[in-house]
Design a protein around this motif. Structure first.
Motif, PDB file in Angstrom:
ATOM      1  N   ALA A  97       0.842  -1.206   0.000  1.00 26.26           N
ATOM      2  CA  ALA A  97       0.000   0.000   0.000  1.00 26.26           C
ATOM      3  C   ALA A  97       0.873   1.250   0.000  1.00 26.26           C
ATOM      4  N   LEU A  98       1.943   1.229   0.789  1.00 24.40           N
ATOM      5  CA  LEU A  98       2.812   2.405   0.858  1.00 24.40           C
ATOM      6  C   LEU A  98       3.484   2.651  -0.488  1.00 24.40           C
ATOM      7  N   ILE A  99       3.937   1.574  -1.111  1.00 26.06           N
ATOM      8  CA  ILE A  99       4.608   1.741  -2.405  1.00 26.06           C
ATOM      9  C   ILE A  99       3.607   2.254  -3.446  1.00 26.06           C
ATOM     10  N   HIS A 100       2.408   1.687  -3.460  1.00 23.21           N
ATOM     11  CA  HIS A 100       1.445   2.107  -4.473  1.00 23.21           C
ATOM     12  C   HIS A 100       0.975   3.546  -4.282  1.00 23.21           C
ATOM     13  N   ASN A 101       1.048   4.040  -3.067  1.00 18.91           N
ATOM     14  CA  ASN A 101       0.638   5.424  -2.855  1.00 18.91           C
ATOM     15  C   ASN A 101       1.788   6.414  -2.998  1.00 18.91           C
ATOM     16  N   PHE A 102       3.006   5.955  -2.662  1.00 18.15           N
ATOM     17  CA  PHE A 102       4.070   6.952  -2.463  1.00 18.15           C
ATOM     18  C   PHE A 102       5.360   6.674  -3.219  1.00 18.15           C
ATOM     19  N   GLN A 167     -10.999  12.667   1.405  1.00 15.09           N
ATOM     20  CA  GLN A 167     -10.918  12.692  -0.066  1.00 15.09           C
ATOM     21  C   GLN A 167     -10.070  11.557  -0.603  1.00 15.09           C
ATOM     22  N   PHE A 168      -9.022  11.192   0.156  1.00 19.43           N
ATOM     23  CA  PHE A 168      -8.100  10.185  -0.353  1.00 19.43           C
ATOM     24  C   PHE A 168      -8.845   8.963  -0.886  1.00 19.43           C
ATOM     25  N   TYR A 169      -9.878   8.524  -0.155  1.00 20.88           N
ATOM     26  CA  TYR A 169     -10.543   7.279  -0.544  1.00 20.88           C
ATOM     27  C   TYR A 169     -11.204   7.395  -1.920  1.00 20.88           C
ATOM     28  N   THR A 170     -11.645   8.601  -2.275  1.00 21.65           N
ATOM     29  CA  THR A 170     -12.264   8.744  -3.602  1.00 21.65           C
ATOM     30  C   THR A 170     -11.266   9.167  -4.677  1.00 21.65           C
ATOM     31  N   THR A 171     -10.295  10.029  -4.304  1.00 20.03           N
ATOM     32  CA  THR A 171      -9.352  10.475  -5.346  1.00 20.03           C
ATOM     33  C   THR A 171      -8.174   9.512  -5.482  1.00 20.03           C
ATOM     34  N   GLY A 172      -7.787   8.868  -4.392  1.00 17.07           N
ATOM     35  CA  GLY A 172      -6.611   8.003  -4.415  1.00 17.07           C
ATOM     36  C   GLY A 172      -5.331   8.795  -4.661  1.00 17.07           C
ATOM     37  N   SER A 173      -5.381  10.113  -4.513  1.00 14.71           N
ATOM     38  CA  SER A 173      -4.223  10.929  -4.894  1.00 14.71           C
ATOM     39  C   SER A 173      -3.148  10.920  -3.805  1.00 14.71           C
ATOM     40  N   ALA A 174      -1.889  10.999  -4.248  1.00 15.05           N
ATOM     41  CA  ALA A 174      -0.778  10.926  -3.294  1.00 15.05           C
ATOM     42  C   ALA A 174      -0.796  12.108  -2.344  1.00 15.05           C
ATOM     43  N   ALA A 319      -2.301   0.046   7.572  1.00 10.62           N
ATOM     44  CA  ALA A 319      -2.048   1.238   6.757  1.00 10.62           C
ATOM     45  C   ALA A 319      -3.351   1.833   6.246  1.00 10.62           C
ATOM     46  N   GLY A 320      -3.390   3.171   6.253  1.00 14.56           N
ATOM     47  CA  GLY A 320      -4.441   3.916   5.578  1.00 14.56           C
ATOM     48  C   GLY A 320      -5.852   3.672   6.054  1.00 14.56           C
ATOM     49  N   GLN A 321      -6.022   2.979   7.147  1.00 18.08           N
ATOM     50  CA  GLN A 321      -7.349   2.608   7.644  1.00 18.08           C
ATOM     51  C   GLN A 321      -8.160   1.858   6.592  1.00 18.08           C
ATOM     52  N   TYR A 322      -7.476   1.119   5.733  1.00 15.88           N
ATOM     53  CA  TYR A 322      -8.234   0.220   4.857  1.00 15.88           C
ATOM     54  C   TYR A 322      -7.643  -1.180   4.786  1.00 15.88           C
ATOM     55  N   ILE A 323      -6.424  -1.372   5.334  1.00 21.55           N
ATOM     56  CA  ILE A 323      -5.876  -2.733   5.387  1.00 21.55           C
ATOM     57  C   ILE A 323      -5.737  -3.124   6.855  1.00 21.55           C
ATOM     58  N   ILE A 329      -8.522  -6.697   3.401  1.00 16.98           N
ATOM     59  CA  ILE A 329      -8.934  -5.329   3.058  1.00 16.98           C
ATOM     60  C   ILE A 329     -10.255  -5.024   3.762  1.00 16.98           C
ATOM     61  N   ALA A 330     -10.266  -3.911   4.502  1.00 15.94           N
ATOM     62  CA  ALA A 330     -11.392  -3.615   5.381  1.00 15.94           C
ATOM     63  C   ALA A 330     -12.496  -2.802   4.715  1.00 15.94           C
ATOM     64  N   ARG A 331     -12.181  -2.063   3.654  1.00 13.21           N
ATOM     65  CA  ARG A 331     -13.197  -1.187   3.056  1.00 13.21           C
ATOM     66  C   ARG A 331     -12.869  -0.913   1.594  1.00 13.21           C
ATOM     67  N   ASP A 332     -13.866  -0.388   0.884  1.00 16.11           N
ATOM     68  CA  ASP A 332     -13.627   0.008  -0.509  1.00 16.11           C
ATOM     69  C   ASP A 332     -12.778   1.274  -0.553  1.00 16.11           C
ATOM     70  N   VAL A 333     -11.852   1.314  -1.504  1.00 20.17           N
ATOM     71  CA  VAL A 333     -11.115   2.550  -1.775  1.00 20.17           C
ATOM     72  C   VAL A 333     -11.271   2.799  -3.272  1.00 20.17           C
ATOM     73  N   PRO A 334     -12.373   3.430  -3.673  1.00 18.40           N
ATOM     74  CA  PRO A 334     -12.660   3.565  -5.109  1.00 18.40           C
ATOM     75  C   PRO A 334     -11.531   4.277  -5.854  1.00 18.40           C
ATOM     76  N   GLY A 335     -10.888   5.246  -5.192  1.00 16.57           N
ATOM     77  CA  GLY A 335      -9.803   5.986  -5.850  1.00 16.57           C
ATOM     78  C   GLY A 335      -8.651   5.093  -6.287  1.00 16.57           C
ATOM     79  N   LYS A 336      -8.545   3.915  -5.667  1.00 13.09           N
ATOM     80  CA  LYS A 336      -7.448   3.008  -6.027  1.00 13.09           C
ATOM     81  C   LYS A 336      -7.988   1.705  -6.624  1.00 13.09           C
ATOM     82  N   GLY A 337      -9.287   1.648  -6.844  1.00 12.59           N
ATOM     83  CA  GLY A 337      -9.877   0.426  -7.394  1.00 12.59           C
ATOM     84  C   GLY A 337      -9.792  -0.746  -6.423  1.00 12.59           C
ATOM     85  N   ILE A 338      -9.802  -0.453  -5.118  1.00  9.77           N
ATOM     86  CA  ILE A 338      -9.672  -1.515  -4.111  1.00  9.77           C
ATOM     87  C   ILE A 338     -11.036  -1.820  -3.518  1.00  9.77           C
ATOM     88  N   LYS A 339     -11.311  -3.127  -3.373  1.00  5.95           N
ATOM     89  CA  LYS A 339     -12.620  -3.530  -2.836  1.00  5.95           C
ATOM     90  C   LYS A 339     -12.459  -4.229  -1.485  1.00  5.95           C
TER      91      LYS A 339
END
Ligand code: HEC
Length: 445
Positions: A97-102, A167-174, A319-323, A329-339
């Motif tokens: 997750a850290l690598i994919h975001n940063f 916003q991160f969860y919808t934009t997925g932006s770094a 990490a990120g309150q989604y893993i 994986i605990a929740r959807d992160v649409p910004g990253k296509g994660i379910k």
């Protein structure tokens, strides 16, 4: 059946994989933090030496620089990749997750780091070899590069606690991931600690000057005492701010752990206040063995519990309150296509959707029930709990409120399965998987 993208469980008996990560991390942090703190101290000392025309201060800086090269840069460079290895084994999806975001943030950090390493060599080597003004400028750029590495890494590490913005969860932006409300308090907290730790290490070097130049030794010990005291004050001050920016789940756990923390912190703070006062008012009392012991104390009694606390407060996430820490994986992160995977695990069971389950354990039978229970407990719980009775890491045997299989099962199903404990993941499973786990857990009691 479509498998989830899970990795094999890296299981460390007694201590838990998180401790392995913590031990490597704590040593690395002492090394890396003192390199940044020392860079700031060098900037201060170089300016003093230049303005007041005090060549002997360069001697001290040179000695400190040599020490830093071995202590911070060698140990830091060994434990840095060590963290990558342990983190990848203990929490492959956390590191992913850290690598994919940063990834670019990390690449940028590396550039600053290279400057920092070259800088410290240049600084030591060119002392009194180039004109002092150029040396001073070099020291300033070294300090800037060092703080740069910190600022970039802190954004990444703060994201582990939580993105801090929705916003991160919808934009997925770094940048939405990087600039959380927790990032700056965390950064200033660390800068305070770095200054303090570098002052504490600086006293090892100044106390060793006693024979050669007792005047300078005493003056530098006093200066390091003042610097450490300021750093310590900043650490406490920003810790208060930091706590205010933690997510809800962290606050719940903090409330639970606070009485113990306050007690142990008060003793530690008092001990260091006495030590700093001694350095300031009676610098000659600080001997090299005492100064070295205090470095160990800050490592073992200051950094280690601090890092353990940060790890705990992140729970149930890595990490990120989604893993979750157990990699689901605990929740959807649409910004990253994660379910979210919680529902699929609840419907089919871990044994069916985890890719690394031996074929003979995919379906529970009376013969393999115990073995299946053990494997399931390792996957679901061992990232946060030792499974051995004698385990050091939140041992399940001690924490389970009941001892017989039936009530362990109902605790898991009605409490953990419903996600009722804010610091534990929601682990909803089919009935037969709870059965197997409860049977195995009861047999361990
Ligand atoms: C993401 C980490 C995590 C996972 C995974 C996890 N736990 Fe926990 N668990 C915790 C934390 C943190 C505590 C609080 C411990 C403390 O009080 O020091 C806790 C406490 C407990 C307690 C004590 C009761 C309580 O509410 O404090 C029990 C029982 C327990 N866990 C059982 C389990 C079982 C069984 C599993 C696997 C099905 C599991 N846990 C998985 C983090 C986790």
């Amino acid at each position: 059946m479509e498998m989830l993208g899970l990795f094999p469980v890296f299981y460390v008996p007694e201590f838990g994989s998180a401790w392995l990560m913590g031990i490597t991390g704590t040593i690395h942090i002492l090394a890396s933090h003192t390199s940044v703190g020392a860079a700031l101290i060098f900037a201060f000392l170089a300016r003093k030496a230049y303005k007041e025309d005090r060549p002997e201060i360069y001697d001290y800086m040179k000695k400190y620089g040599m020490f830093l090269l071995i202590f911070s840069y060698v140990i830091g460079s060994i434990t840095g990749p060590g963290i990558w290895y342990t983190a990848t084994a203990a929490s492959p999806r956390g590191i992913s997750a850290l690598i994919h975001n940063f990834v670019w943030v990390w690449a940028t950090e590396w550039v600053f780091f290279v400057y920092e390493v070259v800088g410290v060599f240049a600084l030591v080597y060119f002392t009194e070899k180039i004109d002092r003004k150029t040396h001073l400028r070099l020291t300033y750029t070294f300090a800037l590069a060092s703080v740069g590495t910190l600022a970039l890494i802190i954004g990444i590490i703060s994201f582990m606690m939580w993105p801090g913005t929705q916003q991160f969860y919808t934009t997925g932006s770094a940048s939405d991931a990087f600039f959380g409300i927790n990032t700056f308090p965390h950064m200033f907290l660390r800068i305070g600690f770095m200054i303090m730790a570098s002052g504490i290490i600086g006293m090892v070097i100044s106390s060793a000057l006693k024979k050669e130049n007792p005047e300078l030794g005493a003056e530098m010990t006093r200066t390091m005492g003042i610097i450490s005291a300021i750093g310590g004050f900043l650490t406490l001050f920003f810790f208060m701010w930091y706590i205010g920016t933690l997510p809800e789940n962290a606050k719940v756990l903090l409330g639970k752990l606070l009485p113990d923390i306050i007690e142990s912190r008060l003793i530690l703070t008092a001990a260091f206040m006495v030590y700093f006062a001694m350095a300031i008012f009676k610098p000659r009392w600080i001997s090299t063995p005492l100064a070295s012991v205090m470095v160990l104390v800050i490592l073992v009694a200051g950094l280690w519990p601090g890092e353990k606390l940060r790890e705990s407060l992140r729970k149930p996430f890595v990490a990120g309150q989604y893993i979750y820490s157990n990699q689901i994986i605990a929740r959807d992160v649409p910004g990253k296509g994660i379910k979210s995977e919680v529902e699929r695990v609840a419907q089919y069971g871990l044994l069916k959707v985890h890719p690394f389950i031996p074929a003979n354990l995919r379906t529970i039978t009376p013969e393999n029930k115990m073995q299946a229970g053990e494997v399931l407990t390792k996957i679901a719980c061992s990232n946060c709990h030792s499974l051995e009775k004698t385990g050091k890491y939140r041992p399940l045997a001690k924490l389970l409120p009941t001892k017989d299989a039936e009530s362990i099962k109902s605790y898991m199903k009605d409490v953990i399965g419903q996600g009722l404990v804010p610091y534990m993941p929601k682990i909803a499973l089919p009935d037969e998987e709870y059965d197997a786990m409860a049977a195995w857990l009861a047999a361990q009691q």
